[in-house]
Motif scaffolding. Structure first.
Motif, mmCIF file in Angstrom:
data_model
loop_
_atom_site.group_PDB
_atom_site.id
_atom_site.type_symbol
_atom_site.label_atom_id
_atom_site.label_comp_id
_atom_site.label_asym_id
_atom_site.label_seq_id
_atom_site.Cartn_x
_atom_site.Cartn_y
_atom_site.Cartn_z
ATOM 1 N N ASP A 10 58.591 -59.175 81.575
ATOM 2 C CA ASP A 10 59.488 -60.263 81.185
ATOM 3 C C ASP A 10 60.908 -59.793 80.882
ATOM 4 O O ASP A 10 61.770 -60.584 80.498
ATOM 5 C CB ASP A 10 58.923 -61.066 80.012
ATOM 6 N N GLY A 11 61.174 -58.494 81.047
ATOM 7 C CA GLY A 11 62.527 -57.965 80.928
ATOM 8 C C GLY A 11 63.113 -57.953 79.525
ATOM 9 O O GLY A 11 64.327 -57.877 79.353
ATOM 10 N N ASP A 12 62.240 -57.973 78.488
ATOM 11 C CA ASP A 12 62.775 -58.010 77.114
ATOM 12 C C ASP A 12 62.967 -56.617 76.502
ATOM 13 O O ASP A 12 63.347 -56.491 75.346
ATOM 14 C CB ASP A 12 61.909 -58.883 76.207
ATOM 15 N N GLY A 13 62.695 -55.561 77.273
ATOM 16 C CA GLY A 13 62.946 -54.199 76.798
ATOM 17 C C GLY A 13 61.826 -53.599 75.974
ATOM 18 O O GLY A 13 61.934 -52.466 75.504
ATOM 19 N N VAL A 14 60.745 -54.341 75.773
ATOM 20 C CA VAL A 14 59.580 -53.850 75.028
ATOM 21 C C VAL A 14 58.319 -54.246 75.795
ATOM 22 O O VAL A 14 58.366 -55.080 76.700
ATOM 23 C CB VAL A 14 59.532 -54.420 73.578
#
Length: 140
Positions: free
Chosen positions: A125-129
């Motif tokens: 989802d590209g949220d960095g986590v």
């Protein structure tokens, strides 16, 4: 005796009315005999999930899938435990910082930027986590 013959023997043993199908109650009894616990609701859910022809019963092929995928719940529990070890800060996600900390505990020294790259490969989802679903994908 090969695995298929063994499954067939077990299937036939628990097919009480010999209709070539196993009901949720028969499945519950089967699991109980091998030392497991399965409520009638869980047996009904398993049958509903695996029932390939929609008759509310397991045919032999459905039963084989149940037996072979039976360890799935344990795998998810093991992954959840591993996820919690990497997550560590209670955020519900694996951050670059928590990944770095866990890798360090395992004797592998990584820079934060390297951890960000590792996470980005599975960060759907590209949220960095990494959330648990992304972690499952990474571990599979």
């Amino acid at each position: 005796m090969d695995k298929h013959q063994l499954y067939e023997r077990v299937f036939n043993h628990f097919d009480d009315n010999k209709d070539g199908k196993i009901s949720p109650a028969e499945l519950q009894q089967c699991v109980r005999v091998i030392g497991g616990e399965l409520s009638l609701e869980e047996a009904e859910s398993a049958v509903e999930f695996l029932d390939s022809d929609g008759d509310g019963l397991l045919c032999f092929d459905d039963f084989v899938r149940f037996v072979e995928e039976g360890g799935e719940e344990q795998k998810v529990n093991d992954l959840m435990e591993a996820f919690k070890m990497y997550e560590m800060d209670g955020s519900g996600s694996i951050t670059p910082k928590s990944l770095r900390r866990m890798l360090s505990r395992l004797g592998e020294s990584k820079k934060i930027d390297e951890c960000k790259v590792m996470i980005s490969q599975f960060d759907l989802d590209g949220d960095g986590v990494l959330n648990f679903d992304e972690f499952k994908v990474m571990m599979s």
